[in-house]
Motif scaffolding. Sequence first.
Motif, PDB file in Angstrom:
ATOM      1  N   LEU A  18     -23.827  88.888  82.462  1.00  0.00           N
ATOM      2  CA  LEU A  18     -24.035  88.298  81.434  1.00  0.00           C
ATOM      3  C   LEU A  18     -24.874  88.881  80.808  1.00  0.00           C
ATOM      4  O   LEU A  18     -24.754  90.071  79.958  1.00  0.00           O
ATOM      5  N   THR A  19     -26.589  89.512  81.135  1.00  0.00           N
ATOM      6  CA  THR A  19     -27.381  90.537  80.859  1.00  0.00           C
ATOM      7  C   THR A  19     -26.719  92.181  80.837  1.00  0.00           C
ATOM      8  O   THR A  19     -27.093  92.410  79.993  1.00  0.00           O
ATOM      9  N   GLU A  20     -26.004  92.358  81.900  1.00  0.00           N
ATOM     10  CA  GLU A  20     -25.792  92.917  82.502  1.00  0.00           C
ATOM     11  C   GLU A  20     -24.939  93.812  81.738  1.00  0.00           C
ATOM     12  O   GLU A  20     -24.251  94.844  80.889  1.00  0.00           O
ATOM     13  N   ARG A  21     -24.016  92.839  81.093  1.00  0.00           N
ATOM     14  CA  ARG A  21     -22.655  93.529  80.379  1.00  0.00           C
ATOM     15  C   ARG A  21     -22.403  93.789  79.217  1.00  0.00           C
ATOM     16  O   ARG A  21     -22.557  94.485  77.947  1.00  0.00           O
ATOM     17  N   THR A  22     -23.585  92.675  78.479  1.00  0.00           N
ATOM     18  CA  THR A  22     -23.602  93.216  77.081  1.00  0.00           C
ATOM     19  C   THR A  22     -24.590  93.614  76.626  1.00  0.00           C
ATOM     20  O   THR A  22     -24.328  94.343  75.638  1.00  0.00           O
ATOM     21  N   SER A  23     -25.638  94.326  77.559  1.00  0.00           N
ATOM     22  CA  SER A  23     -26.425  95.398  77.874  1.00  0.00           C
ATOM     23  C   SER A  23     -25.744  97.135  77.617  1.00  0.00           C
ATOM     24  O   SER A  23     -25.788  98.001  77.132  1.00  0.00           O
ATOM     25  N   ALA A  24     -24.273  96.630  78.545  1.00  0.00           N
ATOM     26  CA  ALA A  24     -23.360  98.159  78.452  1.00  0.00           C
ATOM     27  C   ALA A  24     -22.561  98.073  77.132  1.00  0.00           C
ATOM     28  O   ALA A  24     -22.071  98.866  77.049  1.00  0.00           O
ATOM     29  N   ASP A  25     -22.332  97.267  76.313  1.00  0.00           N
ATOM     30  CA  ASP A  25     -21.545  96.679  75.398  1.00  0.00           C
ATOM     31  C   ASP A  25     -22.404  97.019  74.457  1.00  0.00           C
ATOM     32  O   ASP A  25     -22.930  96.333  73.396  1.00  0.00           O
ATOM     33  N   GLU A  26     -22.548  98.831  73.758  1.00  0.00           N
ATOM     34  CA  GLU A  26     -23.168  98.630  72.322  1.00  0.00           C
ATOM     35  C   GLU A  26     -23.018  97.976  71.312  1.00  0.00           C
ATOM     36  O   GLU A  26     -23.643  97.358  69.928  1.00  0.00           O
ATOM     37  N   THR A  27     -21.677  97.253  71.352  1.00  0.00           N
ATOM     38  CA  THR A  27     -21.095  96.585  69.973  1.00  0.00           C
ATOM     39  C   THR A  27     -21.838  94.499  70.010  1.00  0.00           C
ATOM     40  O   THR A  27     -21.730  94.001  69.200  1.00  0.00           O
ATOM     41  N   LEU A  28     -22.563  94.938  71.011  1.00  0.00           N
ATOM     42  CA  LEU A  28     -22.950  93.262  71.654  1.00  0.00           C
ATOM     43  C   LEU A  28     -24.523  93.624  70.985  1.00  0.00           C
ATOM     44  O   LEU A  28     -24.704  94.426  72.029  1.00  0.00           O
ATOM     45  N   PRO A  29     -25.129  92.223  70.749  1.00  0.00           N
ATOM     46  CA  PRO A  29     -26.493  92.573  70.664  1.00  0.00           C
ATOM     47  C   PRO A  29     -27.261  92.273  72.263  1.00  0.00           C
ATOM     48  O   PRO A  29     -26.497  91.749  73.058  1.00  0.00           O
ATOM     49  N   ALA A  30     -28.522  92.012  72.406  1.00  0.00           N
ATOM     50  CA  ALA A  30     -28.980  92.243  73.869  1.00  0.00           C
ATOM     51  C   ALA A  30     -29.232  90.302  73.295  1.00  0.00           C
ATOM     52  O   ALA A  30     -28.935  89.504  73.012  1.00  0.00           O
ATOM     53  N   VAL A  31     -28.631  89.932  75.465  1.00  0.00           N
ATOM     54  CA  VAL A  31     -29.263  88.176  75.339  1.00  0.00           C
ATOM     55  C   VAL A  31     -30.377  88.220  76.323  1.00  0.00           C
ATOM     56  O   VAL A  31     -31.513  89.320  76.612  1.00  0.00           O
ATOM     57  N   ARG A  32     -31.226  87.218  76.042  1.00  0.00           N
ATOM     58  CA  ARG A  32     -32.200  86.723  76.884  1.00  0.00           C
ATOM     59  C   ARG A  32     -31.871  85.441  77.857  1.00  0.00           C
ATOM     60  O   ARG A  32     -30.834  84.203  77.417  1.00  0.00           O
TER      61      ARG A  32
END
Length: 379
Positions: free
Chosen positions: A234-248
């Motif tokens: 989830l961390t990697e895929r949200t980081s790769a998606d510029e339309t989504l905020p980062a996660v923790r």
Amino acid sequence: MTDPSEELQQRLERVLLGGRRKYTRLEVAEKAGVPDERSRRLWRALGFATVRDDEVVFTDADVEAMRTADQLVQSGLIDPSIEVSVTRALGQHLSRLAEWQVDMLWELIRRQPELGRSERQVTRLVDGLLPELERVQNFVWRRHLAAYAGRAFAAAGDHVETRTEVVGFVDMVGYTRLTRQIGEDELSRVLDAFETLATEVIAEHHGRVVKMIGDEVLFVADAPVDAAEIALTLTERTSADETLPAVRAGMASGRILSRFGDVYGSVVNLAARLTSVARPGTILVDRELAGELAEEKAYELRTRRPVPVRGYNRLRPSALRRASEAPTGMFASSQQLAAEMLGLADPAAREAVPEEPGTPAEDQVTESPRARRRRRRIR
């Protein structure tokens, strides 16, 4: 003269409730053979408004439902002491499902106005869709029954309600700020994208979504490795998606209480606290889970300095990441320095060496420049 909107509501009710309203609450209780006070408690637990004893608002389907619920208790399947709790959980979950389905229906009509050109046409649309929705719901329900029953019988030594699991939270960073910067349609798109991604990743790695809490997903997994893969992916895929905020993310392992589809206990609280002190793009785990993952060569665990959080004076988490072939941190820096002294490396390359995570004071949730750039793109 009857209001057209009331006529439409009455038509839809006859389709959805299986007939006309013709009984009072007392008549339903009498026909179903259920004591008056008990029927009143069940009605409230289902989440429906209290009605006067002389109001004619119930149908034959209500009588049958009340009778069936009573038979489940009488058969011993549902303990009388938890009857209201079971009813309340059922009402809450199905209420959310019904709200979503009605929203979906009106969105369909909004996009295709010809479907709602007349009240009769709307009624026919609902009448046609209802059996399809029921079939899909029944299939999904049975699949989840089969999956959960399989896990329950496989762990026959454990009590079904209390067992050892990994609990995890994955939280979108800067969500409150984001809600003030974008419109409702864009916010809906972001939430939908995050929920879709979270649901897919958790299912792929054998976890279970407990619930979505706005900008956050709460999940559980039986195996530590499965939980680690969920959080990392989830961390990697949200980081790769510029339309989504980062996660923790924060995760903890231990005994939990599972009750009516939700989870409770100190392990759940600990995972939530770990999430609250994680930096964007970081996954923090408790000591128990760190020990369970320590022998897994696919991961690296870096112990952090103790940090005080609500309910835990000196919480000492570990940061979870994928193992890298190249050395990192202090060891990597010493290797780089030795190479420079021998003339084998460019000193400028030292800037690319990842640093160790910061101290607890630096770990307070702050928005990184990268996250700010991404949020500007969302706007």
